[in-house]
Design a protein around this motif. Structure first.
Motif, PDB file in Angstrom:
ATOM      1  N   SER A 131       0.824  -1.213   0.000  1.00 48.33           N
ATOM      2  CA  SER A 131       0.000   0.000   0.000  1.00 48.33           C
ATOM      3  C   SER A 131       0.861   1.267   0.000  1.00 48.33           C
ATOM      4  O   SER A 131       0.419   2.314  -0.488  1.00 48.33           O
ATOM      5  CB  SER A 131      -0.969   0.012   1.179  1.00 48.33           C
ATOM      6  OG  SER A 131      -0.293   0.217   2.404  1.00 48.33           O
ATOM      7  N   ASP A 132       2.082   1.177   0.520  1.00 50.36           N
ATOM      8  CA  ASP A 132       2.991   2.320   0.456  1.00 50.36           C
ATOM      9  C   ASP A 132       3.291   2.723  -0.983  1.00 50.36           C
ATOM     10  O   ASP A 132       3.685   3.853  -1.250  1.00 50.36           O
ATOM     11  CB  ASP A 132       4.306   2.030   1.184  1.00 50.36           C
ATOM     12  CG  ASP A 132       4.177   2.083   2.693  1.00 50.36           C
ATOM     13  OD1 ASP A 132       3.144   2.581   3.201  1.00 50.36           O
ATOM     14  OD2 ASP A 132       5.113   1.634   3.371  1.00 50.36           O
ATOM     15  N   PHE A 133       3.098   1.787  -1.896  1.00 53.57           N
ATOM     16  CA  PHE A 133       3.322   2.056  -3.316  1.00 53.57           C
ATOM     17  C   PHE A 133       2.009   2.153  -4.091  1.00 53.57           C
ATOM     18  O   PHE A 133       1.987   2.078  -5.311  1.00 53.57           O
ATOM     19  CB  PHE A 133       4.234   0.992  -3.923  1.00 53.57           C
ATOM     20  CG  PHE A 133       5.641   1.099  -3.422  1.00 53.57           C
ATOM     21  CD1 PHE A 133       6.510   2.019  -3.975  1.00 53.57           C
ATOM     22  CD2 PHE A 133       6.077   0.329  -2.371  1.00 53.57           C
ATOM     23  CE1 PHE A 133       7.806   2.151  -3.492  1.00 53.57           C
ATOM     24  CE2 PHE A 133       7.371   0.455  -1.885  1.00 53.57           C
ATOM     25  CZ  PHE A 133       8.228   1.369  -2.441  1.00 53.57           C
ATOM     26  N   GLY A 134       0.902   2.289  -3.344  1.00 57.88           N
ATOM     27  CA  GLY A 134      -0.397   2.451  -3.984  1.00 57.88           C
ATOM     28  C   GLY A 134      -0.971   1.180  -4.555  1.00 57.88           C
ATOM     29  O   GLY A 134      -1.789   1.224  -5.470  1.00 57.88           O
ATOM     30  N   ILE A 135      -0.569   0.045  -4.008  1.00 56.52           N
ATOM     31  CA  ILE A 135      -1.036  -1.247  -4.509  1.00 56.52           C
ATOM     32  C   ILE A 135      -1.893  -1.892  -3.434  1.00 56.52           C
ATOM     33  O   ILE A 135      -1.447  -2.094  -2.307  1.00 56.52           O
ATOM     34  CB  ILE A 135       0.146  -2.165  -4.852  1.00 56.52           C
ATOM     35  CG1 ILE A 135       1.014  -1.521  -5.933  1.00 56.52           C
ATOM     36  CG2 ILE A 135      -0.341  -3.537  -5.288  1.00 56.52           C
ATOM     37  CD1 ILE A 135       2.369  -2.170  -6.088  1.00 56.52           C
ATOM     38  N   ASP A 136      -3.143  -2.228  -3.765  1.00 64.20           N
ATOM     39  CA  ASP A 136      -4.048  -2.878  -2.825  1.00 64.20           C
ATOM     40  C   ASP A 136      -3.923  -4.383  -2.992  1.00 64.20           C
ATOM     41  O   ASP A 136      -4.330  -4.944  -3.998  1.00 64.20           O
ATOM     42  CB  ASP A 136      -5.485  -2.422  -3.072  1.00 64.20           C
ATOM     43  CG  ASP A 136      -6.458  -2.944  -2.034  1.00 64.20           C
ATOM     44  OD1 ASP A 136      -6.131  -3.905  -1.310  1.00 64.20           O
ATOM     45  OD2 ASP A 136      -7.564  -2.386  -1.945  1.00 64.20           O
ATOM     46  N   ILE A 137      -3.357  -5.043  -1.984  1.00 67.54           N
ATOM     47  CA  ILE A 137      -3.086  -6.480  -2.058  1.00 67.54           C
ATOM     48  C   ILE A 137      -4.367  -7.288  -2.274  1.00 67.54           C
ATOM     49  O   ILE A 137      -4.344  -8.344  -2.887  1.00 67.54           O
ATOM     50  CB  ILE A 137      -2.327  -6.953  -0.796  1.00 67.54           C
ATOM     51  CG1 ILE A 137      -1.745  -8.358  -0.995  1.00 67.54           C
ATOM     52  CG2 ILE A 137      -3.218  -6.917   0.432  1.00 67.54           C
ATOM     53  CD1 ILE A 137      -0.817  -8.804   0.114  1.00 67.54           C
ATOM     54  N   ASP A 138      -5.504  -6.799  -1.798  1.00 70.66           N
ATOM     55  CA  ASP A 138      -6.750  -7.548  -1.918  1.00 70.66           C
ATOM     56  C   ASP A 138      -7.400  -7.417  -3.285  1.00 70.66           C
ATOM     57  O   ASP A 138      -8.356  -8.108  -3.587  1.00 70.66           O
ATOM     58  CB  ASP A 138      -7.729  -7.105  -0.826  1.00 70.66           C
ATOM     59  CG  ASP A 138      -7.219  -7.464   0.564  1.00 70.66           C
ATOM     60  OD1 ASP A 138      -6.647  -8.567   0.715  1.00 70.66           O
ATOM     61  OD2 ASP A 138      -7.361  -6.644   1.481  1.00 70.66           O
ATOM     62  N   LEU A 139      -6.891  -6.539  -4.122  1.00 68.96           N
ATOM     63  CA  LEU A 139      -7.494  -6.332  -5.437  1.00 68.96           C
ATOM     64  C   LEU A 139      -6.647  -6.893  -6.572  1.00 68.96           C
ATOM     65  O   LEU A 139      -6.936  -6.644  -7.729  1.00 68.96           O
ATOM     66  CB  LEU A 139      -7.724  -4.834  -5.676  1.00 68.96           C
ATOM     67  CG  LEU A 139      -8.698  -4.154  -4.721  1.00 68.96           C
ATOM     68  CD1 LEU A 139      -8.791  -2.669  -5.047  1.00 68.96           C
ATOM     69  CD2 LEU A 139     -10.068  -4.797  -4.778  1.00 68.96           C
ATOM     70  N   LEU A 140      -5.613  -7.632  -6.245  1.00 66.21           N
ATOM     71  CA  LEU A 140      -4.693  -8.086  -7.288  1.00 66.21           C
ATOM     72  C   LEU A 140      -5.153  -9.339  -8.022  1.00 66.21           C
ATOM     73  O   LEU A 140      -4.590  -9.706  -9.029  1.00 66.21           O
ATOM     74  CB  LEU A 140      -3.298  -8.308  -6.697  1.00 66.21           C
ATOM     75  CG  LEU A 140      -2.587  -7.029  -6.279  1.00 66.21           C
ATOM     76  CD1 LEU A 140      -1.248  -7.349  -5.633  1.00 66.21           C
ATOM     77  CD2 LEU A 140      -2.375  -6.110  -7.466  1.00 66.21           C
ATOM     78  N   GLY A 141      -6.158 -10.020  -7.524  1.00 63.15           N
ATOM     79  CA  GLY A 141      -6.711 -11.150  -8.246  1.00 63.15           C
ATOM     80  C   GLY A 141      -5.874 -12.416  -8.195  1.00 63.15           C
ATOM     81  O   GLY A 141      -5.750 -13.112  -9.198  1.00 63.15           O
ATOM     82  N   CYS A 142      -5.311 -12.732  -7.048  1.00 62.77           N
ATOM     83  CA  CYS A 142      -4.573 -13.991  -6.914  1.00 62.77           C
ATOM     84  C   CYS A 142      -5.542 -15.158  -7.004  1.00 62.77           C
ATOM     85  O   CYS A 142      -6.677 -15.055  -6.543  1.00 62.77           O
ATOM     86  CB  CYS A 142      -3.855 -14.045  -5.564  1.00 62.77           C
ATOM     87  SG  CYS A 142      -2.504 -12.897  -5.420  1.00 62.77           S
ATOM     88  N   PRO A 143      -5.102 -16.280  -7.563  1.00 60.29           N
ATOM     89  CA  PRO A 143      -5.970 -17.459  -7.626  1.00 60.29           C
ATOM     90  C   PRO A 143      -6.373 -17.907  -6.220  1.00 60.29           C
ATOM     91  O   PRO A 143      -5.566 -17.892  -5.299  1.00 60.29           O
ATOM     92  CB  PRO A 143      -5.093 -18.520  -8.289  1.00 60.29           C
ATOM     93  CG  PRO A 143      -3.994 -17.770  -8.957  1.00 60.29           C
ATOM     94  CD  PRO A 143      -3.802 -16.509  -8.179  1.00 60.29           C
TER      95      PRO A 143
END
Length: 83
Positions: free
Chosen positions: A50-62
């Motif tokens: 999130s420090d880099f603006g990336i939401d881990i829950d929205l990345l679509g992992c299998p």
């Protein structure tokens, strides 16, 4: 040079990204050694990303990916989004 290669070179020159990648790898090590739980690893990974603006829950992992694979996929997909 190839556009993605130039972008990757630019990212690798960002010292904060290099530091965060090192910390993320250390987090993965601690998780793989059983020092932290999968949930604690996921929470910490989410904070890093999130420090880099990336939401881990929205990345679509299998859904069937192991916790370690989810952490690796999340970071890889996050970096790809930065490119």
């Amino acid at each position: 040079p190839h556009i993605e290669s130039a972008k990757l070179d630019a990212l690798s020159a960002q010292s904060d990204l290099v530091v965060m990648t090192s910390l993320y790898v250390h987090l993965l090590d601690q998780f793989s050694w059983g020092m932290i739980s999968p949930e604690d690893a996921r929470k910490a990974a989410g904070k890093f990303l999130s420090d880099f603006g990336i939401d881990i829950d929205l990345l679509g992992c299998p859904e069937n990916a192991s916790p370690m694979d989810r952490l690796l996929i999340s970071y890889k997909l996050g970096l790809m989004r930065l490119l």
